[in-house]
Design a protein around this motif. Structure first.
Motif, PDB file in Angstrom:
ATOM      1  N   LEU A 240       7.840  11.407   1.455  1.00  0.00           N
ATOM      2  CA  LEU A 240       7.099  10.177   1.178  1.00  0.00           C
ATOM      3  C   LEU A 240       5.762  10.420   0.504  1.00  0.00           C
ATOM      4  O   LEU A 240       5.402   9.767  -0.483  1.00  0.00           O
ATOM      5  N   ARG A 241       4.980  11.337   1.049  1.00  0.00           N
ATOM      6  CA  ARG A 241       3.629  11.566   0.535  1.00  0.00           C
ATOM      7  C   ARG A 241       3.674  12.041  -0.924  1.00  0.00           C
ATOM      8  O   ARG A 241       2.894  11.594  -1.770  1.00  0.00           O
ATOM      9  N   TYR A 242       4.599  12.921  -1.226  1.00  0.00           N
ATOM     10  CA  TYR A 242       4.717  13.455  -2.583  1.00  0.00           C
ATOM     11  C   TYR A 242       5.013  12.336  -3.575  1.00  0.00           C
ATOM     12  O   TYR A 242       4.342  12.205  -4.613  1.00  0.00           O
ATOM     13  N   TYR A 243       6.009  11.500  -3.261  1.00  0.00           N
ATOM     14  CA  TYR A 243       6.380  10.443  -4.204  1.00  0.00           C
ATOM     15  C   TYR A 243       5.360   9.310  -4.235  1.00  0.00           C
ATOM     16  O   TYR A 243       5.226   8.618  -5.257  1.00  0.00           O
ATOM     17  N   LEU A 299      -0.295   6.790   2.472  1.00  0.00           N
ATOM     18  CA  LEU A 299      -0.926   8.054   2.868  1.00  0.00           C
ATOM     19  C   LEU A 299      -1.238   8.079   4.367  1.00  0.00           C
ATOM     20  O   LEU A 299      -1.262   9.147   4.987  1.00  0.00           O
ATOM     21  N   GLN A 300      -1.477   6.907   4.959  1.00  0.00           N
ATOM     22  CA  GLN A 300      -1.802   6.857   6.385  1.00  0.00           C
ATOM     23  C   GLN A 300      -0.583   7.136   7.264  1.00  0.00           C
ATOM     24  O   GLN A 300      -0.722   7.650   8.381  1.00  0.00           O
ATOM     25  N   ILE A 301       0.611   6.837   6.758  1.00  0.00           N
ATOM     26  CA  ILE A 301       1.811   7.015   7.610  1.00  0.00           C
ATOM     27  C   ILE A 301       2.680   8.197   7.178  1.00  0.00           C
ATOM     28  O   ILE A 301       3.540   8.638   7.933  1.00  0.00           O
ATOM     29  N   ALA A 302       2.476   8.711   5.954  1.00  0.00           N
ATOM     30  CA  ALA A 302       3.333   9.800   5.452  1.00  0.00           C
ATOM     31  C   ALA A 302       2.939  11.119   6.103  1.00  0.00           C
ATOM     32  O   ALA A 302       1.754  11.458   6.173  1.00  0.00           O
ATOM     33  N   PRO A 381       6.044   0.545   8.999  1.00  0.00           N
ATOM     34  CA  PRO A 381       6.369   1.692   9.878  1.00  0.00           C
ATOM     35  C   PRO A 381       7.279   1.353  11.037  1.00  0.00           C
ATOM     36  O   PRO A 381       8.120   2.158  11.425  1.00  0.00           O
ATOM     37  N   ALA A 382       7.131   0.177  11.604  1.00  0.00           N
ATOM     38  CA  ALA A 382       7.920  -0.169  12.789  1.00  0.00           C
ATOM     39  C   ALA A 382       9.419  -0.101  12.496  1.00  0.00           C
ATOM     40  O   ALA A 382      10.214   0.308  13.349  1.00  0.00           O
ATOM     41  N   ARG A 383       9.807  -0.507  11.293  1.00  0.00           N
ATOM     42  CA  ARG A 383      11.227  -0.501  10.938  1.00  0.00           C
ATOM     43  C   ARG A 383      11.581   0.649  10.002  1.00  0.00           C
ATOM     44  O   ARG A 383      12.709   0.714   9.494  1.00  0.00           O
ATOM     45  N   ARG A 384      10.608   1.563   9.756  1.00  0.00           N
ATOM     46  CA  ARG A 384      10.806   2.668   8.808  1.00  0.00           C
ATOM     47  C   ARG A 384      11.385   2.098   7.518  1.00  0.00           C
ATOM     48  O   ARG A 384      12.431   2.479   7.047  1.00  0.00           O
TER      49      ARG A 384
END
Length: 403
Positions: A240-243, A299-302, A381-384
């Motif tokens: 995730l963070r990379y993309y 960025l906060q969740i990756a 985030p809750a449901r990804r």
């Protein structure tokens, strides 16, 4: 002897233009020399000969005559000799192409060239090595290089490679052979006396630009949403963070790889700024990228690190599954940034490109609505999951009235 009592010597008995010829000399030795020359000339089927002092042996003279016969009027003996010495005269130390290329790659690694560039160099040199069957380095000719470049094909395996690809391959080969001609005690260079790539054509920037597509490939907002929904669920979001940095910051893949492990110092969520130092930037100049609201959310969740274990394999799987072209994510960022903010200058600063490049390739590639949708793709985030956030409401001061 004539009527006046003077002696003379007559040579006769040959034809020229169908007529019998004779020639008179006052001295015997001159008459004999002419007669001998004429006999040789007649024996050699009319070929003109000259008797002269020469240090060559009979065998060497025969070889010279045969050389002139084989060259004909196509090349002079000097031209043939120059070509042979340029490509076949061995230096003091001879080396096979494969071994020379290995030494060259070692040199480039010590120069701290980025990993992606090293892979490109290795790929081109390996392809050329297979084409030429590993000759001695000094025996490689311009004709061999030209044949290799003309044989390059596009990804479909049928169409010719683009002019940009031709230039890229040519530049790598030129750098290698130029390095091979430079004296160096440690590696026993030079491996060759001439760079065979020097005479090979190079397409101008205008010629390359004419061949390229008018607008670079970009990903639609709907496909970006689909991509991030899949990445949110795949392997715990490891990519995730990379993309997110590719699509929503427009960073180059090599820049992200060089940033790996330095994110705490370079990514500041409080000031919403990503610093790209000169040593990380492709252009060699520091720049600053503004973190958009949706990028901050990603960025906060990756999870970290940005470049995980088995990164190359996973990145290849993602590109193949979603059919992403090279730099498609970066092209998307610049196109949607210009579409949303309508500022060529700001997009150029963010991406590290010139304004002329942004204006030529990215202006009016997408609508403002598409730009707004792109930069509202956020995580849930809750449901990804990945969703499109609602458009922000515009606050209107209560004392203002429509009249």
């Amino acid at each position: 002897m004539d009527s006046k009592g003077y002696s003379s010597y007559l040579v006769q008995g040959w034809k020229e233009n169908g007529k019998w010829q004779r020639k008179q000399y006052s001295k015997l030795e001159k008459a004999e020399a002419f007669a001998a020359l004429k006999r040789v000339e007649l024996k050699n089927e009319g070929r003109k000969q000259r008797l002269m002092l020469c240090p060559l042996t009979d065998d060497q003279l025969d070889q010279a005559v045969k050389a002139f016969d084989r060259l004909g009027s196509t090349y002079t003996l000097d031209e043939a000799l120059e070509f042979f010495l340029r490509h076949h005269r061995p230096p003091e130390f001879t080396i096979r192409l494969r071994d020379a290329m290995a030494l060259y790659r070692d040199d480039r690694e010590r120069d701290a060239i980025r990993e992606r560039s090293l892979k490109g160099i290795k790929s081109v040199l390996d392809q050329f090595l297979r084409e030429t069957d590993n000759p001695l380095t000094h025996e490689v000719t311009a004709q061999a290089v030209e044949k290799f470049l003309r044989g390059l094909r596009a990804k479909d395996g049928t169409n010719k490679a683009t002019r940009k690809t031709w230039n890229n391959y040519r530049n790598i080969l030129h750098s290698f052979f130029e390095w091979s001609t430079v004296a160096d005690v440690a590696s026993n260079r030079p491996f060759a006396f001439e760079n065979p790539v020097t005479t090979i054509r190079k397409f101008s920037a205008r010629q390359v630009r004419e061949e390229q597509e008018a607008k670079p490939a970009t990903t639609s907002p709907e496909d970006v949403l689909r991509l991030f929904r899949a990445l949110s669920r795949w392997k715990g979001g490891v990519m995730l963070r990379y993309y997110a940095l590719l699509y929503f910051a427009g960073l180059r893949p090599g820049e992200i790889e060089r940033m790996n492990g330095q994110e705490k110092a370079l990514v500041n969520l409080k000031t919403k700024t990503i610093t790209i130092p000169a040593k990380v930037s492709k252009t060699g100049h520091e720049r600053h990228v503004t973190i958009s609201n949706n990028l901050a959310a990603w960025l906060q969740i990756a999870p970290l690190p940005t470049i995980p274990t088995n990164f190359d394999r996973m990145a290849k799987m993602v590109r193949k599954h979603f059919k992403l072209d090279h730099d498609e994510a970066r092209h998307s960022f610049i196109s949607y940034h210009v579409a949303l903010h309508r500022s060529v200058g700001d997009a150029a600063l963010q991406a590290g490109n010139s304004e002329s490049i942004v204006r030529r390739h990215y202006l009016n590639a997408h609508s403002r609505e598409e730009g707004s949708t792109f930069f509202r793709i956020v995580p849930e985030p809750a449901r990804r999951q990945a969703v499109i956030a609602p458009e922000p409401e515009i606050d209107v001061p209560s004392h203002l009235k429509a009249v």
